[in-house]
Enzyme design. Structure first.
Site, PDB file in Angstrom:
ATOM      1  N   TYR A 243       4.663  -9.651   7.196  1.00  9.59           N
ATOM      2  CA  TYR A 243       4.160  -8.310   7.492  1.00  9.59           C
ATOM      3  C   TYR A 243       4.269  -8.036   8.978  1.00  9.59           C
ATOM      4  O   TYR A 243       4.163  -8.959   9.797  1.00  9.59           O
ATOM      5  CB  TYR A 243       2.668  -8.212   7.142  1.00  9.59           C
ATOM      6  CG  TYR A 243       2.345  -8.496   5.700  1.00  9.59           C
ATOM      7  CD1 TYR A 243       2.245  -7.465   4.778  1.00  9.59           C
ATOM      8  CD2 TYR A 243       2.095  -9.800   5.280  1.00  9.59           C
ATOM      9  CE1 TYR A 243       1.925  -7.717   3.456  1.00  9.59           C
ATOM     10  CE2 TYR A 243       1.766 -10.065   3.955  1.00  9.59           C
ATOM     11  CZ  TYR A 243       1.688  -9.018   3.045  1.00  9.59           C
ATOM     12  OH  TYR A 243       1.368  -9.286   1.753  1.00  9.59           O
TER      13      TYR A 243
ATOM     14  N   ASP B 233       0.847  -1.193   0.000  1.00  8.35           N
ATOM     15  CA  ASP B 233       0.000   0.000   0.000  1.00  8.35           C
ATOM     16  C   ASP B 233       0.882   1.243   0.000  1.00  8.35           C
ATOM     17  O   ASP B 233       2.039   1.192   0.423  1.00  8.35           O
ATOM     18  CB  ASP B 233      -0.883   0.022   1.249  1.00  8.35           C
ATOM     19  CG  ASP B 233      -1.947  -1.064   1.208  1.00  8.35           C
ATOM     20  OD1 ASP B 233      -2.325  -1.474   0.089  1.00  8.35           O
ATOM     21  OD2 ASP B 233      -2.391  -1.488   2.290  1.00  8.35           O
TER      22      ASP B 233
ATOM     23  N   TYR C 213      -4.812  -9.771   1.982  1.00  7.69           N
ATOM     24  CA  TYR C 213      -4.974  -8.372   2.402  1.00  7.69           C
ATOM     25  C   TYR C 213      -4.885  -8.314   3.925  1.00  7.69           C
ATOM     26  O   TYR C 213      -5.787  -8.791   4.619  1.00  7.69           O
ATOM     27  CB  TYR C 213      -6.328  -7.835   1.942  1.00  7.69           C
ATOM     28  CG  TYR C 213      -6.489  -7.692   0.452  1.00  7.69           C
ATOM     29  CD1 TYR C 213      -5.815  -6.687  -0.242  1.00  7.69           C
ATOM     30  CD2 TYR C 213      -7.340  -8.534  -0.265  1.00  7.69           C
ATOM     31  CE1 TYR C 213      -5.991  -6.539  -1.613  1.00  7.69           C
ATOM     32  CE2 TYR C 213      -7.518  -8.384  -1.635  1.00  7.69           C
ATOM     33  CZ  TYR C 213      -6.840  -7.385  -2.301  1.00  7.69           C
ATOM     34  OH  TYR C 213      -7.010  -7.227  -3.647  1.00  7.69           O
TER      35      TYR C 213
END
Ligand SMILES: [Zn+2]
Ligand SMILES: [Zn+2]
Length: 397
Positions: A284, A218, A355
């Site tokens: 992440y 992002d 996501y």
């Protein structure tokens, strides 16, 4: 051969053109085969061949018309575009005498013979596998055009400030430059691609760039660790031999600590394709905040996400540009650390394309299961970093 004799009386034909019609005659090339056949039939040597318009008789002169400038290239392929007239003559020749198997077309014959000549005259290598440039020869007007193949460079980037990955032309002018974009042509002044291309385009004198990467983060997410693999494609470069070490230093100076490129190596179209289609797991790190606070003991419940396949409908936030569909991605591993009463740090390794923001929030039930669902409270990602993209060539070693 009787047909050839009749034909040659009306239309002069060169040895090369005779030879390509008689593949079964012994001889080491078309020219030699043609000469044998011609002498056998007692035909005179053609002054200007009707069927190739004398091209095979003037190869040297034609090859000298090629101006390789302004492009720098070492290897090439050649393609020929026949004009209408020559196409018709070729048809007639094939109809009259070229009925056997193995006959060589005028196009193929020109490509090979003119190719050899270009190699001789200009010192370039014919290489159909890895050509630096494609040369087109037009029989009409006997002229050439040169089309350099793109250059590809591999690297891994770290992104430390919010910005998109790819170039983002101004939506008012499409990149030409206008008042709205201060004549930069850019909607976003900074993107990873701009930082890399701003250095590589002037060095290669390329026309345009395209970034191919193993996924994207992002705009507001940082890309840390050993970076994300990418290939940058430079279109229509005029220079192909550039100092990659120097280019790398310039990119990193230009990136001002916002974008860091860890290495720059020669690459290929194939590698670009691999990166785009490859399934690289990602690690992440998210700072997660939960309404109503969170206790250490509650977080233990998150263990059940490990190994789970997450079902995600296309997130609400990207629905306007992507079709609504269901994707299934696995959480490979998960760990956490409580920060304070309301927030904790979550480290997730997942299959590509999961996501993470929605894995946490649940996206109003569009993602299942989710952190919010499991903890029974509304949680959201406050900041997101990518710690690792697994795969692609390493920059070190
Ligand atoms: Zn000819
Ligand atoms: Zn503009």
């Amino acid at each position: 051969m009787k047909e050839l004799k009749e034909l040659a009386e009306e239309y002069p034909i060169c040895d090369e053109c005779i030879g390509r019609m008689f593949p079964y005659v012994e001889g080491k090339n078309n020219r030699e085969r043609g000469r044998l056949v011609r002498e056998l039939l007692g035909l005179p040597e053609a002054k200007e061949c009707y069927f190739c318009r004398g091209i095979f008789q003037r190869l040297d002169e034609i090859a000298k018309k090629l101006d390789p400038h302004p492009y720098e290239f070492r290897t090439f392929v050649l393609g020929t575009v026949l004009d209408e007239e020559l196409r018709k003559r070729e048809e007639m020749l094939l109809e009259k005498i070229g009925v056997v198997e193995g006959v060589e077309s005028l196009k193929k014959n020109i490509n090979r013979e003119l190719g050899k000549k270009i190699k001789e005259v200009h010192g370039k290598e014919y290489d159909p596998k890895r050509p630096d440039a494609e040369i087109i020869f037009y029989t009409e007007g006997e002229r050439f055009s040169v089309h350099p193949r793109p250059l590809y460079f591999y690297g891994r980037y770290r992104k430390l400030a919010p910005m998109p990955q790819s170039k983002w032309p101004c939506r008012y002018c499409g990149g030409r430059g206008c008042e709205k974009c201060d004549y930069t042509g850019r909607q976003w002044k900074e993107t990873v691609e701009y930082y890399v291309a701003d250095v590589l385009l002037p060095l290669t004198l390329g026309k345009d760039s395209k970034l191919h990467a193993a996924g994207r983060e992002d705009i507001d997410a940082r890309m840390l660790g050993d970076g994300r693999p990418f290939v940058i494609e430079i279109r229509e470069p005029r220079r192909r031999n550039i100092d990659l070490e120097k280019a790398l230093r310039e990119i990193n100076a230009h990136g001002e600590g916002k974008v860091e490129v860890l290495c720059l190596k020669p690459s290929s179209k194939e590698e670009a394709r691999e990166l785009k289609s490859g399934n690289f797991p990602k690690v992440y790190r998210a700072v997660v905040r939960c309404r109503g606070g969170i206790e250490e003991a509650e977080l233990e419940k998150l263990k059940e996400l490990e190994g789970k396949v997450i079902e995600q409908r296309t997130p609400e936030r990207v629905k306007h540009r992507r079709a609504d569909k269901l994707r299934k991605r696995r959480v490979i591993s998960i760990s956490w650390k409580r920060r304070d009463r309301h927030s904790f740090e979550l480290v997730v390794e997942a299959e590509h394309g999961l996501y993470i923001k929605e894995l946490v929030s649940g996206d109003e039930g569009r993602t299942k299961p989710s952190v919010s669902e499991i903890l029974g409270k509304e949680c959201f990602v406050e900041r997101l970093d990518i710690l690792q993209v697994k795969g692609g060539r390493p920059c070190t070693g």
